[in-house]
Design an enzyme around this catalytic site. Structure first.
Site, PDB file in Angstrom:
ATOM      1  N   ASP A   1     -12.396  -8.903   4.984  1.00 15.35           N
ATOM      2  CA  ASP A   1     -13.637  -9.023   4.213  1.00 15.35           C
ATOM      3  C   ASP A   1     -14.203 -10.438   4.320  1.00 15.35           C
ATOM      4  O   ASP A   1     -15.413 -10.635   4.402  1.00 15.35           O
ATOM      5  CB  ASP A   1     -13.412  -8.685   2.728  1.00 15.35           C
ATOM      6  CG  ASP A   1     -13.815  -7.257   2.392  1.00 15.35           C
ATOM      7  OD1 ASP A   1     -13.668  -6.382   3.270  1.00 15.35           O
ATOM      8  OD2 ASP A   1     -14.297  -7.014   1.260  1.00 15.35           O
TER       9      ASP A   1
ATOM     10  N   ASP B   1      -3.289 -18.389   2.577  1.00 16.11           N
ATOM     11  CA  ASP B   1      -4.191 -19.314   1.877  1.00 16.11           C
ATOM     12  C   ASP B   1      -4.792 -20.320   2.857  1.00 16.11           C
ATOM     13  O   ASP B   1      -6.012 -20.531   2.906  1.00 16.11           O
ATOM     14  CB  ASP B   1      -3.465 -20.019   0.710  1.00 16.11           C
ATOM     15  CG  ASP B   1      -2.077 -20.541   1.077  1.00 16.11           C
ATOM     16  OD1 ASP B   1      -1.590 -20.248   2.184  1.00 16.11           O
ATOM     17  OD2 ASP B   1      -1.481 -21.258   0.250  1.00 16.11           O
TER      18      ASP B   1
ATOM     19  N   ASP C   1      -6.505  -6.869   4.588  1.00 16.92           N
ATOM     20  CA  ASP C   1      -7.622  -6.374   3.784  1.00 16.92           C
ATOM     21  C   ASP C   1      -8.503  -7.542   3.348  1.00 16.92           C
ATOM     22  O   ASP C   1      -9.729  -7.519   3.501  1.00 16.92           O
ATOM     23  CB  ASP C   1      -7.063  -5.638   2.558  1.00 16.92           C
ATOM     24  CG  ASP C   1      -8.144  -5.114   1.649  1.00 16.92           C
ATOM     25  OD1 ASP C   1      -9.124  -4.554   2.168  1.00 16.92           O
ATOM     26  OD2 ASP C   1      -8.017  -5.279   0.413  1.00 16.92           O
TER      27      ASP C   1
ATOM     28  N   TYR D   1       0.798  -1.222   0.000  1.00 14.45           N
ATOM     29  CA  TYR D   1       0.000   0.000   0.000  1.00 14.45           C
ATOM     30  C   TYR D   1       0.835   1.278   0.000  1.00 14.45           C
ATOM     31  O   TYR D   1       0.279   2.361   0.020  1.00 14.45           O
ATOM     32  CB  TYR D   1      -0.938   0.004   1.218  1.00 14.45           C
ATOM     33  CG  TYR D   1      -2.191  -0.807   1.007  1.00 14.45           C
ATOM     34  CD1 TYR D   1      -2.134  -2.194   0.899  1.00 14.45           C
ATOM     35  CD2 TYR D   1      -3.443  -0.196   0.901  1.00 14.45           C
ATOM     36  CE1 TYR D   1      -3.274  -2.946   0.704  1.00 14.45           C
ATOM     37  CE2 TYR D   1      -4.592  -0.944   0.702  1.00 14.45           C
ATOM     38  CZ  TYR D   1      -4.495  -2.312   0.601  1.00 14.45           C
ATOM     39  OH  TYR D   1      -5.636  -3.051   0.401  1.00 14.45           O
TER      40      TYR D   1
ATOM     41  N   LYS E   1       2.971 -15.445   4.500  1.00 14.17           N
ATOM     42  CA  LYS E   1       3.090 -16.159   3.231  1.00 14.17           C
ATOM     43  C   LYS E   1       4.575 -16.315   2.938  1.00 14.17           C
ATOM     44  O   LYS E   1       5.063 -15.996   1.842  1.00 14.17           O
ATOM     45  CB  LYS E   1       2.360 -15.383   2.110  1.00 14.17           C
ATOM     46  CG  LYS E   1       2.229 -16.117   0.787  1.00 14.17           C
ATOM     47  CD  LYS E   1       1.389 -17.372   0.846  1.00 14.17           C
ATOM     48  CE  LYS E   1       1.639 -18.231  -0.370  1.00 14.17           C
ATOM     49  NZ  LYS E   1       0.969 -19.563  -0.287  1.00 14.17           N
TER      50      LYS E   1
HETATM   51  C1  IPM Z   1     -10.659  -1.259   2.932  1.00 13.35           C
HETATM   52  C2  IPM Z   1     -10.761  -0.981   1.468  1.00 13.35           C
HETATM   53  C3  IPM Z   1      -9.585  -0.102   1.040  1.00 13.35           C
HETATM   54  C4  IPM Z   1      -8.315  -0.882   1.323  1.00 13.35           C
HETATM   55  C5  IPM Z   1      -9.649   0.369  -0.420  1.00 13.35           C
HETATM   56  C6  IPM Z   1     -10.943   1.090  -0.711  1.00 13.35           C
HETATM   57  C7  IPM Z   1      -8.477   1.209  -0.806  1.00 13.35           C
HETATM   58  O1  IPM Z   1     -10.835  -2.161   0.761  1.00 13.35           O
HETATM   59  O2  IPM Z   1     -10.719  -0.299   3.721  1.00 13.35           O
HETATM   60  O3  IPM Z   1     -10.538  -2.421   3.300  1.00 13.35           O
HETATM   61  O4  IPM Z   1      -7.871  -1.669   0.489  1.00 13.35           O
HETATM   62  O5  IPM Z   1      -7.771  -0.709   2.405  1.00 13.35           O
HETATM   63 MG    MG Z   2     -11.016  -3.891   1.989  1.00 13.86          MG
END
Ligand code: IPM
Ligand code: MG
Length: 377
Positions: free
Chosen positions: A274, A246, A270, A139, A214
């Site tokens: 999710d 993984d 990230d 990032y 990883k």
């Molecule tokens: C998050 C989002 C962001 C990230 C994007 C929108 C840049 O996916 O906050 O998890 O990757 O951090």
């Molecule tokens: Mg995200």
């Protein structure tokens, strides 16, 4: 009369951002007033509309002004009218880097009545906390792309912890397109987020944390992570189990209750957060916080969901739970608990009439908040 007042910056942003942020703010105000403190909001218009109107994304003057606030409450950024990445990098990532918010905190737990996509073994809990590193890895914004085959890119990165300057050149072969992106991991960067994870684990009464890695494929960066995380954790008397990303995804889906505090490099964090949001019932309950030593920011994990903006379908609970994290961060733990309690008792009592639409009910953004407000005790 209120004894204390917090000045909180607010960027509602795009899509469903404004509706969930303004609605969630009502509950935070109710909790504040019960706990005898006040909130003053300073609203900032940044997002797609503002960008399209003014061509400005996030001016320096606003960053400087926000620095004197007690915290920042953010909705979501991203809009189909703007090329992907412009607002995300220009607002969200700029804020995370400018204020050096090195921890991205993402709790994932089971809430009453929220349907889960998997079965949790009877008697087991599902309550994990992702502590994602938030300012390094892939990032850092160093990369390049070539249309002609030849790449010559200046590398420049200025951080509080270090600076990079140089140049990379490469040849993909004439007229072959190619791209590269670089990741960075620094020892202080790893140590500070690991320290945070260990303290959170200690607070929860856990004796170990899990590191997402990883190193079998990317030994330099993630082998380094393993070594530094182990060392830092030992200082905090915390055990570390290490799992490649993984395998971690595989095990999370099969048995999420086996995990407590998960510490993760930025990109794995990230992805894994999710996945956990999905496992815990959806983005509508997934709260997040970006924490640093200066201004910290609180934002739901979900994006701007432009397809449902303005329809009342957006679930405001993720934004509200992010607001609760903000109150806890300010030291207002009782108010934070009262918000969380109100969410739980609302969900426990909810039926198909008022359960958020995301969970199969008919509750709108507004009716859900109205009902939660009534539960603030
Ligand atoms: C998050 C989002 C962001 C990230 C994007 C929108 C840049 O996916 O906050 O998890 O990757 O951090
Ligand atoms: Mg995200």
């Amino acid at each position: 009369m209120n004894s204390k007042k917090y000045t909180l910056a607010r960027i509602p942003g795009d899509g469903i951002g404004p509706e969930v942020i303004y609605e969630a703010s009502k509950v935070l105000e109710a909790a504040a007033s019960k706990s005898n403190f006040a909130i003053e909001w300073i609203d900032y218009p940044f997002g797609a509309d503002y960008y399209l109107r003014t061509n400005e994304i996030l001016p320096d003057s606003a960053l400087k002004e926000m620095a004197s606030c007690d915290a920042l409450f953010l909705g979501a950024v991203g809009d189909p009218r703007v090329k992907p990445g412009i607002l995300e990098r220009g607002i969200l990532l700029t804020l995370r880097f400018y204020f050096d918010q090195y921890v991205n905190l993402r709790p994932a737990k089971r809430y009453p009545k929220v349907p889960l996509p998997i079965q949790i073994e009877a008697g087991k809990e599902f309550n994990t906390l992702v502590v994602r590193e938030n300012t390094e890895d892939f990032y850092v914004g160093i990369g390049g792309i070539t249309e002609t085959g030849y790449i010559k890119e200046k590398l420049e990165l200025q951080r509080n912890l270090y600076s990079f300057k140089g140049q990379i050149s490469g040849n993909f072969n004439t007229k072959t397109r190619g791209a590269f992106q670089m990741g960075i991991a620094s020892e202080p960067g790893i140590r500070r987020v690991t320290t945070y994870a260990c303290k959170e684990a200690e607070r929860r009464g856990d004796s170990s944390i899990t590191l997402v890695s990883k190193s079998n494929a990317l030994p330099q960066m993630y082998g380094f992570w393993e070594e530094v995380t182990r060392d830092e954790a030992s200082i905090h008397n915390m055990k570390v189990s290490i799992m490649n990303v993984d395998a971690m995804c595989y095990h999370l889906v099969r048995n999420p209750s086996a995990f407590n505090v998960i510490v993760a490099p930025n990109m794995f964090g990230d992805i894994v957060s999710d996945l956990l949001a999905g496992l815990s019932g959806g983005l509508g309950v997934a709260a997040g916080a970006d924490i640093g030593d200066s201004l910290s920011m609180f934002e739901p994990i979900h994006g701007s969901a432009p397809d449902i903006a303005g329809t009342g379908k957006a679930n405001p609970i993720a934004a509200l739970l992010s607001g609760a994290l903000m109150l806890a961060h300010l030291g207002e733990r009782e108010a934070a608990h009262s918000v969380e309690r109100a969410v739980c008792s609302f969900l426990e009592k909810a039926d198909s009439r008022n359960l958020p639409m995301e969970f199969g009910g008919n509750g709108t953004t507004f009716s859900v908040i109205e009902a939660i407000c009534k539960q603030i005790d």
